[in-house]
Design an enzyme around this catalytic site. Structure first.
Site, short mmCIF file in Angstrom:
data_model
loop_
_atom_site.label_atom_id
_atom_site.label_comp_id
_atom_site.label_asym_id
_atom_site.label_seq_id
_atom_site.Cartn_x
_atom_site.Cartn_y
_atom_site.Cartn_z
CG ASP A 91 8.24 0.65 -20.25
OD1 ASP A 91 7.77 1.27 -19.26
OD2 ASP A 91 9.44 0.65 -20.54
CG HIS A 145 14.83 4.31 -24.28
ND1 HIS A 145 15.07 3.04 -24.75
CD2 HIS A 145 13.51 4.50 -24.43
CE1 HIS A 145 13.93 2.50 -25.18
NE2 HIS A 145 12.98 3.37 -25.00
CG ASN A 180 5.36 2.28 -25.44
OD1 ASN A 180 5.57 2.41 -26.64
ND2 ASN A 180 5.90 1.32 -24.72
CG HIS A 182 9.82 3.90 -30.91
ND1 HIS A 182 9.77 2.98 -31.92
CD2 HIS A 182 10.01 3.20 -29.77
CE1 HIS A 182 9.94 1.77 -31.42
NE2 HIS A 182 10.09 1.87 -30.12
N GLY A 183 12.46 4.62 -32.92
CA GLY A 183 13.79 4.04 -32.74
C GLY A 183 14.21 3.33 -34.01
#
Lengths: 147, 476
Positions: free
Chosen positions: B95, B234, B325, B399-400
């Site tokens: 992605d 997102h 990414n 990132h999360g």
């Protein structure tokens, strides 16, 4: 999650195996081609557990230098057809001839209400990639699919 | 993972000294509990990345890391083309340019709560989400190439966005060096009807409320105050990015072999930066980055349309849009020397500190907003980049929350319907075409996002500014 041809089946036709963020698919069969076909069912089961009507047949062809890379190509061919045709496939036929695979996918257009699709496969990966026969001659074909 | 496998540098820095084929150390930023919860594969993958040609300084791993493909999710690695450095499709992921944008509303929770249900239903109706959903936009070949070259600028020029958004998007809304002609016909075909779609899996659009402010000064610059409502999206480059990842992963396995690079894992497939395949991948990947920037701009435009119906005059100014990414060419100081490095961030957010030249003027004094998506039950964070993150990990942060349980395990443990009902009882409305999808994304399947961001803060990567709690979550 796995599924058998019948309750009496000695071995499931396919299974999912865990990966931290994604899903592993593994198909079993008497031949590599049959294991590939059942791995196709495992791929669809990432998206939905609802039955898929075999209304349309789609032919795919792929090539790769070895059986494992050919398996990734096969799953990616299914993912591509799912994406561009907005379809789900429930039945698969595979013929492998050396480095080449000819396949047929049977399925129908996605029906959001009936199929309640859970998530979308992005691509097959080389992670946990293995195509091999065990001592009893049972073939399995497996890899992790990014979702 | 057993923390005993690392040399502990401090409470949140753990190091693996180079051994075997490793060219540099592997460094993980996390506290001991997070390390213990990580899969052993994270260690293995971080060590494998450290063996790639031309890697500079270290193979870094962020606190939210988990088992990925080749690179761990949460991996950061920079390569120097002058030292035979490589670019890796697996180091960016399928992605490409998946990322997060947060838009301000100027509303308070009390403004939204009376219409919360109707707003959730309208957003679910207007935002195409999930498998089988198509956008209202179909691109022909010429428009596809214009989008791949123009990014968010293309979306704005077509009326799906606002010019004022552009300087609040990484790269000013358009990634330079994109080569639409390097993107395969199959990738373009996959994207033809997918512009302005959210996708599925862990992608979402959330309406969130600020529940806590950690840094008043920075929050003021970001336009955030307690009880403010924001909209966060997102998602990434959809089918186009996925297909480019697939195409080049295959090609790079052979390219690595041709270049004499021994891969301990085929998923580390890579090509020298200065090679024909490497240059083609970079051109195609940058085109996919533009696709992601355009896609999030369009989704933001759709969200604006819905909010304007409920709250006339509410135009959702963009706080920031950042991808996690990517592979980007960035100047960094290595041993006191300024080098142009190809920095791979796979599930890691760029986190520039105060004064960075690429930040728009209003943000430059405080640093870049670092947008951290949590789970739909536990909330999210907005951080700000720290100056020392440059030296720590090429200006990168988490990132999360990072997954703690596989989808497989989540599905066994939770019912999507019950999660939806339980969250509704807590005031969080979930809208999704699939209850199974909700179960797979259960809040309990994720790590504690608070522990992750505290570790990032203690490691000096980024600092907490605000905590957010969802009011509405649209899941694909």
């Amino acid at each position: 999650m796995n599924q058998s041809a019948s309750p009496a089946a000695v071995k499931a036709r396919w299974e999912h195996f865990p990966h931290d963020a994604d899903v592993g698919v593994r198909g079993f069969g008497a031949t590599a081609a049959e294991a590939f076909e059942h791995a196709g069912e495992a791929l669809t089961a990432i998206v939905t557990h609802a039955p898929i009507e075999p209304r349309v047949a789609v032919a795919v062809r792929c090539e790769a230098p070895d059986l494992e890379l050919l398996f990734v190509e096969w799953l990616n061919a299914i993912i591509y057809e799912m994406a561009v045709r907005q379809m789900l496939f429930g039945r698969f036929a595979v013929r492998i001839d050396g480095a080449r695979l000819d396949g047929t996918l049977w399925g129908e257009l996605v029906d959001i209400e009936r199929h309640a699709p859970a998530c979308e496969p992005k691509g097959a990966t080389y992670t946990a990639l293995k195509v091999a026969a065990d001592a009893s001659g049972l073939w399995s074909a497996a890899c992790v699919v990014d979702v | 993972m057993d923390p005993g496998r690392f040399t502990r540098v401090d409470a949140t820095t753990w190091r693996v000294e180079p051994h075997g084929p490793m060219r540099v150390p592997a460094i993980i930023f996390a506290d001991e509990a997070l390390i213990r919860d990580m899969d052993d594969k994270v260690y293995e993958q971080a060590v494998n990345v450290a063996a790639l040609p031309g890697i500079v300084q270290a193979s870094y791993v962020m606190p939210d890391a988990h088992w990925g493909y080749g690179f761990p999710i949460g991996g950061v690695a920079a390569f120097d083309p002058d030292q035979g450095g490589v670019v890796s499709a697996g180091g960016v992921g399928f992605d490409i340019s998946c990322g997060v944008r947060t838009m301000l509303t100027g509303l308070k929770a009390a403004d939204v709560l009376p219409v919360q249900k109707a707003l959730a239903d309208s957003l679910f109706e207007e935002i195409p989400a999930g498998v089988g959903s198509t956008g209202a936009i179909t691109l022909d070949f010429a428009e596809m190439d214009a989008m791949l070259a123009g990014g968010a600028h293309w979306a704005v020029a077509r009326g799906w966005g606002e010019p004022r958004d552009l300087d609040r998007i990484e790269e000013g809304g358009r990634m330079a060096g994109a080569r639409p002609d390097y993107v395969s016909a199959r990738a373009k075909e996959r994207q033809r009807r997918e512009m302005g779609t959210l996708g599925s899996g862990n992608h979402y659009l959330e309406v969130q409320v600020v529940t806590e402010i950690f840094d008043d000064g920075v929050a003021r610059v970001f336009g955030l105050a307690e009880d403010d409502v924001v909209v966060t999206i997102h998602c990434g480059s959809r089918g186009l990015g996925h297909q480019i990842g697939t195409d080049f992963l295959k090609e790079m396995v052979l390219a690595a072999e041709t270049a004499g690079i021994k891969l301990p894992d085929r998923e580390l497939a890579c090509a020298p930066i200065r090679s024909e395949v490497g240059e083609r991948y970079l051109g195609a990947m940058r085109a996919a980055m533009n696709c992601a920037l355009a896609n999030r701009e369009i989704l933001g435009h759709y969200a604006r349309g819905v909010f304007a119906r409920f709250f006339p005059g509410c135009d959702l100014p963009l706080l920031f849009d950042v991808s996690h990414n990517t592979c980007k060419v960035e100047p960094h100081l290595v041993d006191g020397r300024r080098c142009e490095l190809f920095v791979h961030r796979k599930g890691a957010t760029r986190a520039f500190g105060p004064g960075h030249e690429s930040l728009p003027e209003p943000l430059r004094a405080v640093g870049q907003p670092v947008l951290i998506g949590g789970s739909m039950g536990t909330g999210s964070y907005i951080l700000v980049g720290e100056a020392q993150a440059e030296q720590k990990a090429f200006a990168s942060a988490c990132h999360g929350a990072g997954r703690a349980l596989s989808r497989h395990a989540a599905l066994k443990q939770w019912s999507g319907r019950k999660i939806r009902d339980d969250l509704a009882a807590q005031g969080i409305l979930i809208r999704s075409p699939s209850t199974r999808g909700i179960a797979e994304e259960a809040p309990g399947a994720y790590k504690d996002v608070s522990a992750v961001v505290v570790a990032a803060e203690q490691a000096g990567l980024a600092r907490r500014v605000a905590r957010l709690r969802p009011l509405i979550c649209i899941k694909g």
